[in-house]
Design a protein around this motif. Structure first.
Motif, mmCIF file in Angstrom:
data_model
loop_
_atom_site.group_PDB
_atom_site.id
_atom_site.type_symbol
_atom_site.label_atom_id
_atom_site.label_comp_id
_atom_site.label_asym_id
_atom_site.label_seq_id
_atom_site.Cartn_x
_atom_site.Cartn_y
_atom_site.Cartn_z
ATOM 1 N N SER A 1 -21.081 20.463 82.899
ATOM 2 C CA SER A 1 -22.258 19.797 83.473
ATOM 3 C C SER A 1 -22.218 19.714 84.990
ATOM 4 O O SER A 1 -23.236 19.424 85.623
ATOM 5 N N SER A 2 -21.053 19.985 85.589
ATOM 6 C CA SER A 2 -20.984 19.964 87.043
ATOM 7 C C SER A 2 -21.780 21.115 87.657
ATOM 8 O O SER A 2 -22.122 21.090 88.843
ATOM 9 N N VAL A 3 -22.071 22.123 86.853
ATOM 10 C CA VAL A 3 -22.863 23.266 87.313
ATOM 11 C C VAL A 3 -24.255 23.231 86.714
ATOM 12 O O VAL A 3 -25.260 23.290 87.410
ATOM 13 N N MET A 4 -24.317 23.126 85.382
ATOM 14 C CA MET A 4 -25.581 22.988 84.657
ATOM 15 C C MET A 4 -25.264 22.465 83.261
ATOM 16 O O MET A 4 -24.117 22.579 82.805
ATOM 17 N N PRO A 5 -26.219 21.890 82.564
ATOM 18 C CA PRO A 5 -25.948 21.357 81.221
ATOM 19 C C PRO A 5 -25.461 22.453 80.280
ATOM 20 O O PRO A 5 -25.928 23.589 80.350
ATOM 21 N N PRO A 6 -24.503 22.135 79.416
ATOM 22 C CA PRO A 6 -24.028 23.138 78.439
ATOM 23 C C PRO A 6 -25.165 23.601 77.543
ATOM 24 O O PRO A 6 -26.051 22.814 77.183
ATOM 25 N N GLY A 7 -25.145 24.875 77.196
ATOM 26 C CA GLY A 7 -26.180 25.391 76.317
ATOM 27 C C GLY A 7 -26.469 26.855 76.563
ATOM 28 O O GLY A 7 -25.735 27.548 77.284
ATOM 29 N N PRO A 8 -27.557 27.361 75.998
ATOM 30 C CA PRO A 8 -27.892 28.791 76.081
ATOM 31 C C PRO A 8 -28.041 29.320 77.502
ATOM 32 O O PRO A 8 -27.880 30.529 77.723
ATOM 33 N N ALA A 9 -28.367 28.447 78.450
ATOM 34 C CA ALA A 9 -28.552 28.912 79.828
ATOM 35 C C ALA A 9 -27.274 29.531 80.376
ATOM 36 O O ALA A 9 -27.324 30.473 81.185
ATOM 37 N N TRP A 10 -26.125 29.021 79.946
ATOM 38 C CA TRP A 10 -24.839 29.587 80.383
ATOM 39 C C TRP A 10 -24.684 31.022 79.884
ATOM 40 O O TRP A 10 -24.236 31.899 80.618
ATOM 41 N N ALA A 11 -25.043 31.252 78.622
ATOM 42 C CA ALA A 11 -24.938 32.601 78.062
ATOM 43 C C ALA A 11 -25.910 33.554 78.760
ATOM 44 O O ALA A 11 -25.583 34.713 79.030
ATOM 45 N N ALA A 12 -27.100 33.055 79.054
ATOM 46 C CA ALA A 12 -28.100 33.892 79.709
ATOM 47 C C ALA A 12 -27.660 34.298 81.113
ATOM 48 O O ALA A 12 -27.925 35.429 81.553
ATOM 49 N N GLN A 13 -26.978 33.390 81.827
ATOM 50 C CA GLN A 13 -26.599 33.664 83.207
ATOM 51 C C GLN A 13 -25.241 34.339 83.346
ATOM 52 O O GLN A 13 -25.058 35.207 84.197
ATOM 53 N N TYR A 14 -24.277 33.954 82.469
ATOM 54 C CA TYR A 14 -22.910 34.441 82.648
ATOM 55 C C TYR A 14 -22.401 35.311 81.497
ATOM 56 O O TYR A 14 -21.339 35.921 81.615
ATOM 57 N N GLY A 15 -23.132 35.369 80.400
ATOM 58 C CA GLY A 15 -22.677 36.140 79.247
ATOM 59 C C GLY A 15 -23.345 37.501 79.139
ATOM 60 O O GLY A 15 -24.323 37.786 79.822
ATOM 61 N N VAL A 16 -22.784 38.332 78.277
ATOM 62 C CA VAL A 16 -23.354 39.656 77.990
ATOM 63 C C VAL A 16 -23.294 39.855 76.479
ATOM 64 O O VAL A 16 -22.228 39.727 75.874
ATOM 65 N N LYS A 17 -24.421 40.164 75.872
ATOM 66 C CA LYS A 17 -24.437 40.386 74.429
ATOM 67 C C LYS A 17 -23.722 41.706 74.109
ATOM 68 O O LYS A 17 -24.194 42.782 74.465
ATOM 69 N N GLN A 18 -22.580 41.584 73.444
ATOM 70 C CA GLN A 18 -21.743 42.751 73.124
ATOM 71 C C GLN A 18 -21.955 43.125 71.654
ATOM 72 O O GLN A 18 -21.161 42.775 70.787
ATOM 73 N N TYR A 19 -23.043 43.850 71.367
ATOM 74 C CA TYR A 19 -23.393 44.142 69.978
ATOM 75 C C TYR A 19 -22.379 45.068 69.307
ATOM 76 O O TYR A 19 -21.953 44.818 68.180
ATOM 77 N N ARG A 20 -21.969 46.122 69.975
ATOM 78 C CA ARG A 20 -21.067 47.104 69.352
ATOM 79 C C ARG A 20 -19.715 46.477 69.016
ATOM 80 O O ARG A 20 -19.255 46.544 67.874
ATOM 81 N N PHE A 21 -19.086 45.890 70.010
ATOM 82 C CA PHE A 21 -17.769 45.302 69.785
ATOM 83 C C PHE A 21 -17.868 44.099 68.857
ATOM 84 O O PHE A 21 -16.980 43.849 68.036
ATOM 85 N N GLY A 22 -18.965 43.350 68.968
ATOM 86 C CA GLY A 22 -19.146 42.185 68.117
ATOM 87 C C GLY A 22 -19.282 42.562 66.651
ATOM 88 O O GLY A 22 -18.617 41.987 65.780
ATOM 89 N N ILE A 23 -20.131 43.539 66.362
ATOM 90 C CA ILE A 23 -20.318 43.991 64.975
ATOM 91 C C ILE A 23 -19.025 44.601 64.442
ATOM 92 O O ILE A 23 -18.639 44.364 63.292
ATOM 93 N N TYR A 24 -18.358 45.394 65.292
ATOM 94 C CA TYR A 24 -17.073 45.982 64.888
ATOM 95 C C TYR A 24 -16.077 44.891 64.516
ATOM 96 O O TYR A 24 -15.383 44.996 63.494
ATOM 97 N N SER A 25 -15.981 43.850 65.325
ATOM 98 C CA SER A 25 -15.030 42.772 65.062
ATOM 99 C C SER A 25 -15.338 42.067 63.742
ATOM 100 O O SER A 25 -14.426 41.778 62.953
ATOM 101 N N VAL A 26 -16.598 41.781 63.497
ATOM 102 C CA VAL A 26 -16.985 41.093 62.260
ATOM 103 C C VAL A 26 -16.686 41.961 61.043
ATOM 104 O O VAL A 26 -16.089 41.505 60.060
ATOM 105 N N VAL A 27 -17.092 43.235 61.095
ATOM 106 C CA VAL A 27 -16.886 44.136 59.953
ATOM 107 C C VAL A 27 -15.389 44.360 59.717
ATOM 108 O O VAL A 27 -14.911 44.290 58.577
ATOM 109 N N PHE A 28 -14.645 44.605 60.790
ATOM 110 C CA PHE A 28 -13.200 44.801 60.657
ATOM 111 C C PHE A 28 -12.539 43.558 60.066
ATOM 112 O O PHE A 28 -11.645 43.659 59.219
#
Length: 255
Positions: A44-71
């Motif tokens: 919260s010292s930067v911004m409230p926890p939540g989806p805004a953090w993922a939108a600004q600092y995250g990257v949707k990793q579909y390939r590696f994510g799906i691979y990890s789940v299936v594996f």
């Protein structure tokens, strides 16, 4: 050879002095829930926890994510018959240790593959999914700090079997060894820096939540680094000794 040994010892000494005099002298031990209340974990010292953090600092990793789940799911399915087979042989210390390791692996696969993959698909960072990130990181960290010394115990078990010292691995003693490993892993999770920073940009579980305005050295976990070095060194020494014993026995058998 003497020069090499002197150089190695001198390098180790300089490294220790550097660690002692550097910023890494920060507190490495403390009660983990208390540490999480510190400013270095305050999203919260930067911004409230939540989806805004993922939108600004995250990257949707579909390939590696799906691979990890299936594996993760495939590995869990393949592990199940192995665990059931090991369970039938719990009277033998070696199989008891392997059974305990298999259970830990299945738990770890759920967190470090399946849940981790879901977080990658979501493009998560610690401050966007604090609860799920905490569960994934903490359980994976506990499993690592518990299972890796168990692997050392398993290597010792095989060595003792080869040199006719299997009495050190009676049913009771084996349970004690496994209990010590589990207690040690619990201590590492509760009293050292938590591994809770699931970061989709780095595609990794890290100790730092990467909150802007904080130096990454604040999250250094030197007990974990020492643990890794100790496990690698102990495993290497035990397996080299085991190889030597096997070679000697083979030579004596053939002659």
């Amino acid at each position: 050879m003497q020069n090499f040994a002197f150089f190695t010892l001198h390098s180790i000494r300089k490294f220790i002095i550097y660690i002692y005099n550097s910023k890494f002298r920060m507190v490495h031990y403390g009660f983990m829930p208390t540490m999480l209340q510190g400013p270095e974990y305050n999203c919260s010292s930067v911004m409230p926890p939540g989806p805004a953090w993922a939108a600004q600092y995250g990257v949707k990793q579909y390939r590696f994510g799906i691979y990890s789940v299936v594996f993760g799911f495939i590995a869990e399915i393949l592990y199940l018959p192995c665990v059931l087979a090991l369970r039938r042989e719990l009277k033998t210390s070696c199989f008891k240790i392997m059974y305990w390791l298999a259970i830990q692996d299945m738990i770890c696969l759920t967190c470090s593959c399946i849940l981790f993959g879901v977080l990658l698909i979501e493009g998560a960072v610690y401050c966007s999914h604090r609860v799920l990130s905490f569960i994934t990181g903490s359980v994976s960290y506990w499993i690592w700090c518990t299972a890796s010394p168990c692997c050392v115990v398993l290597a010792l078990n095989r060595l003792c079997e080869m040199i006719n010292l299997s009495r050190f691995f009676s049913a009771t003693r084996t349970n004690v060894y496994l209990g010590i490993c589990a207690s040690y892993g619990t201590f590492m999770v509760l009293f050292t820096r938590p591994a809770l920073g699931v970061n989709s940009s780095l595609q990794a579980i890290i100790f730092s939540p990467l909150i802007p305005g904080h130096d990454q050295e604040e999250y250094a976990n030197w007990p974990h680094a020492v643990h890794n070095i100790a496990v690698a060194a102990a495993s290497s020494m035990i397996y080299v000794t085991l190889i030597v014993v096997i070679v000697i026995k083979s030579v004596l058998y053939t002659t």
